[in-house]
Write an enzyme that holds these catalytic residues in place. Structure first.
Site, PDB file in Angstrom:
ATOM      1  N   GLY A 254       2.566   2.122  10.861  1.00  0.00           N
ATOM      2  CA  GLY A 254       3.510   3.226  10.710  1.00  0.00           C
ATOM      3  C   GLY A 254       4.226   3.608  11.990  1.00  0.00           C
TER       4      GLY A 254
ATOM      5  N   HIS B  56      -9.474   1.065   5.123  1.00  0.00           N
ATOM      6  CA  HIS B  56      -8.187   1.263   5.794  1.00  0.00           C
ATOM      7  C   HIS B  56      -8.379   2.190   6.996  1.00  0.00           C
ATOM      8  CE1 HIS B  56      -4.082   2.491   6.586  1.00  0.00           C
ATOM      9  NE2 HIS B  56      -3.708   1.404   5.950  1.00  0.00           N
TER      10      HIS B  56
ATOM     11  N   GLU C  91      -5.341  -5.130  10.730  1.00  0.00           N
ATOM     12  CA  GLU C  91      -4.305  -4.120  10.938  1.00  0.00           C
ATOM     13  C   GLU C  91      -4.569  -3.374  12.246  1.00  0.00           C
ATOM     14  OE1 GLU C  91      -2.320  -2.852   6.999  1.00  0.00           O
ATOM     15  OE2 GLU C  91      -4.118  -1.653   7.220  1.00  0.00           O
TER      16      GLU C  91
ATOM     17  N   LYS D 200       0.078   4.270  -0.248  1.00  0.00           N
ATOM     18  CA  LYS D 200      -0.552   5.443   0.377  1.00  0.00           C
ATOM     19  C   LYS D 200      -0.343   6.696  -0.479  1.00  0.00           C
ATOM     20  CE  LYS D 200      -0.140   3.184   4.808  1.00  0.00           C
ATOM     21  NZ  LYS D 200       0.001   3.278   6.248  1.00  0.00           N
TER      22      LYS D 200
ATOM     23  N   GLU E  85      -6.765   4.582   8.050  1.00  0.00           N
ATOM     24  CA  GLU E  85      -6.588   6.018   7.765  1.00  0.00           C
ATOM     25  C   GLU E  85      -7.863   6.601   7.162  1.00  0.00           C
ATOM     26  OE1 GLU E  85      -2.919   5.471   5.622  1.00  0.00           O
ATOM     27  OE2 GLU E  85      -2.013   4.855   7.504  1.00  0.00           O
TER      28      GLU E  85
ATOM     29  N   SER F 235       3.442  -2.242  10.368  1.00  0.00           N
ATOM     30  CA  SER F 235       4.892  -2.340  10.558  1.00  0.00           C
ATOM     31  C   SER F 235       5.471  -3.705  10.186  1.00  0.00           C
ATOM     32  CB  SER F 235       5.275  -1.951  11.992  1.00  0.00           C
ATOM     33  OG  SER F 235       4.945  -0.596  12.240  1.00  0.00           O
TER      34      SER F 235
ATOM     35  N   ASN G 287       0.875  -1.182   0.000  1.00  0.00           N
ATOM     36  CA  ASN G 287       0.000   0.000   0.000  1.00  0.00           C
ATOM     37  C   ASN G 287       0.906   1.224   0.000  1.00  0.00           C
ATOM     38  OD1 ASN G 287      -1.776   2.071   0.530  1.00  0.00           O
ATOM     39  ND2 ASN G 287      -2.302   1.386   2.611  1.00  0.00           N
TER      40      ASN G 287
HETATM   41  P1  PGA Z   1       2.930   0.212   7.671  1.00  0.00           P
HETATM   42  O1  PGA Z   1       1.438   0.411   7.058  1.00  0.00           O
HETATM   43  O2  PGA Z   1       3.465  -1.061   7.084  1.00  0.00           O
HETATM   44  O3  PGA Z   1       3.698   1.419   7.250  1.00  0.00           O
HETATM   45  O4  PGA Z   1       2.765   0.103   9.156  1.00  0.00           O
HETATM   46  C1  PGA Z   1       0.586  -0.670   6.880  1.00  0.00           C
HETATM   47  C2  PGA Z   1      -0.732  -0.211   6.327  1.00  0.00           C
HETATM   48  O5  PGA Z   1      -1.214   0.860   6.718  1.00  0.00           O
HETATM   49  O6  PGA Z   1      -1.346  -0.888   5.469  1.00  0.00           O
END
Ligand code: PGA
Length: 251
Positions: free
Chosen positions: A174, A96, A168, A12, A98, A214, A10
């Site tokens: 992140g 997601h 997740e 983003k 976010e 992560s 992803n």
């Molecule tokens: P990350 O993000 O690997 O940077 O923690 C994962 C995600 O949001 O899908």
């Protein structure tokens, strides 16, 4: 029951078109010999056309980061499922954290997006996960259940079998803080049982459940060794070919 692994990147809100195309070409080269696993890349909308071209003839799936629930119309800022299909998209990330947290998407909206994706033949990668506060107050499973049941409302089993689920934990996205393999496996096992309850055991055994939050080259092998973890949804570590390559080549 063996489920085919899926390693999904992803991207983003990162990368120009040129950067995205370069990374996609590099990932396609890495995947030239991927026979027993699937790989998906979800670039930002602006780079979809370029990346679609870069992935042509490869076995990497093109993904989008969201999708509207109507086929067309007055929905400023949204992208319709037929538009994604037109550009070569096969999979789409929905729900997601976010989107939920920053853009206030709720379970009703996510359910509408999911059903629209399925209607048009896109494979949804449905994300769910608890916040740190929810985990610390012991609400993790209740939250996951509410999100999963809400997203799957009115989705018949014949369509549900297309879905990829991604667990997740919001506190792991992140942050560099991965869930422990035990925490991840526990949540995945819970979700698989819940899928069996909503649909049936056979369907629950078919649906791939990815872990996200992560995921890095140094934790992918341990995560993938868990019985109910079928792949990973990767943010930061998917932005560099070297780290994503190691994740794709998990052992
Ligand atoms: P990350 O993000 O690997 O940077 O923690 C994962 C995600 O949001 O899908």
């Amino acid at each position: 029951m063996s489920r085919r692994a899926l390693l999904a990147g992803n991207w983003k809100m990162h990368l120009t078109i040129a950067q995205a195309v370069e990374l996609a070409q590099a990932v396609a080269a890495v995947c030239a010999d991927c026979r027993d696993r699937d790989v998906m890349l979800a670039p930002p909308f602006t780079a979809l056309a370029g990346v679609a071209q870069a992935l042509q003839g490869s076995n990497v799936f093109l993904g989008a980061q969201n999708v509207a629930w109507e086929a067309q119309g007055a929905f400023t800022g949204e992208i319709a499922p037929p538009m994604l299909i037109d550009i070569g998209v096969r999979m789409v990330i929905i729900g997601h954290s976010e989107r939920r947290q920053i853009f206030l998407e709720d379970n009703v909206m996510i359910n509408r997006r999911l059903r629209a994706a399925l209607e048009f033949g896109l494979i949804p990668v449905l994300c769910i996960g608890e916040t740190l506060e929810e985990r610390e107050s012991g609400a993790t499973f209740a939250v996951l259940e509410k999100q999963l049941r809400g997203a799957l409302h009115d989705v018949p089993p014949g369509q549900a079998e297309q879905i990829v689920l991604a667990y997740e934990p919001v506190w792991a996205i992140g942050t560099g803080k991965t869930a422990s393999t035990e925490q991840a496996q526990e949540a995945h096992h819970f979700l698989r049982n819940l899928l069996a309850d909503i649909y049936n055991k056979k369907l629950a055994e078919t649906i791939r459940v990815l872990y996200g939050g992560s995921v890095k080259p140094d934790n992918i092998d341990a995560l993938m060794a868990q019985a109910d973890i079928d792949g990973a949804l990767v943010g930061g570590a998917a932005l560099q070919v070297e780290s994503f390559k190691r994740i794709i080549r998990f052992q």
